[in-house]
Enzyme design. Structure first.
Site, PDB file in Angstrom:
ATOM      1  N   ILE A 270     -10.908   8.522  -2.781  1.00  0.00           N
ATOM      2  CA  ILE A 270     -11.369   8.015  -1.494  1.00  0.00           C
ATOM      3  C   ILE A 270     -11.290   9.124  -0.440  1.00  0.00           C
ATOM      4  O   ILE A 270     -10.322   9.889  -0.399  1.00  0.00           O
ATOM      5  CB  ILE A 270     -10.515   6.807  -1.046  1.00  0.00           C
ATOM      6  CG1 ILE A 270     -10.500   5.736  -2.141  1.00  0.00           C
ATOM      7  CG2 ILE A 270     -11.031   6.235   0.265  1.00  0.00           C
ATOM      8  CD1 ILE A 270     -11.867   5.195  -2.525  1.00  0.00           C
TER       9      ILE A 270
ATOM     10  N   TYR B 175       3.180   9.617 -11.565  1.00  0.00           N
ATOM     11  CA  TYR B 175       2.383   8.721 -10.717  1.00  0.00           C
ATOM     12  C   TYR B 175       1.568   7.745 -11.574  1.00  0.00           C
ATOM     13  O   TYR B 175       1.485   6.549 -11.285  1.00  0.00           O
ATOM     14  CB  TYR B 175       1.464   9.563  -9.844  1.00  0.00           C
ATOM     15  CG  TYR B 175       0.689   8.782  -8.805  1.00  0.00           C
ATOM     16  CD1 TYR B 175       1.337   8.165  -7.750  1.00  0.00           C
ATOM     17  CD2 TYR B 175      -0.701   8.699  -8.881  1.00  0.00           C
ATOM     18  CE1 TYR B 175       0.626   7.467  -6.778  1.00  0.00           C
ATOM     19  CE2 TYR B 175      -1.422   8.009  -7.916  1.00  0.00           C
ATOM     20  CZ  TYR B 175      -0.754   7.398  -6.870  1.00  0.00           C
ATOM     21  OH  TYR B 175      -1.475   6.707  -5.916  1.00  0.00           O
TER      22      TYR B 175
ATOM     23  N   ASN C 208       0.807  -1.219   0.000  1.00  0.00           N
ATOM     24  CA  ASN C 208       0.000   0.000   0.000  1.00  0.00           C
ATOM     25  C   ASN C 208       0.842   1.272   0.000  1.00  0.00           C
ATOM     26  O   ASN C 208       0.419   2.289  -0.544  1.00  0.00           O
ATOM     27  CB  ASN C 208      -0.924   0.002   1.220  1.00  0.00           C
ATOM     28  CG  ASN C 208      -1.544   1.350   1.473  1.00  0.00           C
ATOM     29  OD1 ASN C 208      -2.467   1.783   0.792  1.00  0.00           O
ATOM     30  ND2 ASN C 208      -1.012   2.063   2.482  1.00  0.00           N
TER      31      ASN C 208
END
Length: 255
Positions: A194, A161, A98
């Site tokens: 999120i 990214y 993660n």
């Protein structure tokens, strides 16, 4: 009632490593796994209140849980982390890659150092952790790489990214083929936008504006929650997902 109790303990006795587990999605995964009966090892790079509060919450949850300081982009730190997992838990049943971060930057302003740091902190870190923990994983084990929906829709100011998250999907697919004969499954979970504490830490007006903008991008008209991501991770590491490998699962409300 009995069925619900069994579902709540779907990871009973499993040994799980979650990298970058003190904030955001990683924290949600670590806590959800512990509450589902797993023994959890997680790590952080920067000390702070988030570390102390996570340690406190895990201490209130049954199981052997450890919160360690380790930079997973550093090979020597990864060695220490894997050794701690072996010593304290005797091996692992799941690895959740993660940890990762980046700073938005227009492509024309992106220098070589920033490109290299994004590659090291996201893709290479996942490689280092996966390679070193493989000897701790046996048949039935699961590796989950946390990707991002931006790898497929693009992101202004996020070429670096987007590139590493796209590469992570290819890494997952090839690892799934290579590790399948050993009974080890490998999947990517790609979250959309999120709602984490990072959003809450913005000035209220800015946070509300961002919530509105990003919510409008989804078919469901809202941001996802950390727990909604964590529950999919729990599923992927459980026996319920025993025939799922090499997949990239989008949890993004349909962007």
């Amino acid at each position: 009632m009995e069925t619900a109790a069994r579902a709540d303990q779907q990871l009973a006795g499993r040994r799980i490593l979650v990298t970058g587990g003190t904030r955001g999605i990683g924290r949600g995964i670590a806590l959800a796994a512990a509450r589902a009966g797993a023994h959890v090892v997680t790590c952080y790079r920067t000390p702070g209140d988030a570390v102390a509060t996570l340690e406190h919450e895990l201490a209130q949850t049954p199981g052997k849980h450890h919160v360690l300081r380790a930079d997973v982009a550093d090979e020597s730190d990864v060695e220490l982390l894997a050794t701690a997992c072996d010593t304290s838990l005797g091996g692992l049943d799941a690895v959740i890659n993660n940890a990762g971060a980046f700073q938005p930057k227009p492509y024309q302003e992106l220098d070589s150092a920033e490109w290299a740091a994004t590659l090291q902190g996201n893709l290479t870190a996942s490689h280092l952790v996966t390679r070193r923990t493989l000897p701790l994983l046996g048949s039935g084990a699961s590796i989950v790489n946390i990707g991002s929906t931006v790898a497929f829709i693009g992101m202004d100011g996020g070429v670096h990214y987007t590139a590493v998250k796209s590469a992570l999907v290819g890494m997952t697919r090839s690892l799934a083929r290579e590790l399948g004969p050993r009974g080890i499954r490998v999947n990517t979970l790609s979250p959309g936008r999120i709602a984490t504490e990072a959003l809450d830490e913005l000035p209220q007006e800015v946070a509300e504006r961002q919530r509105g903008i990003f919510s409008s991008f989804t078919a469901l008209g809202r941001l996802g929650s950390v727990d909604e991501i964590a529950q999919v991770v729990l599923f992927l590491t459980s026996d319920h997902a025993a025939y799922i490998t090499g997949q990239n699962i989008h949890v993004d409300g349909c962007v």
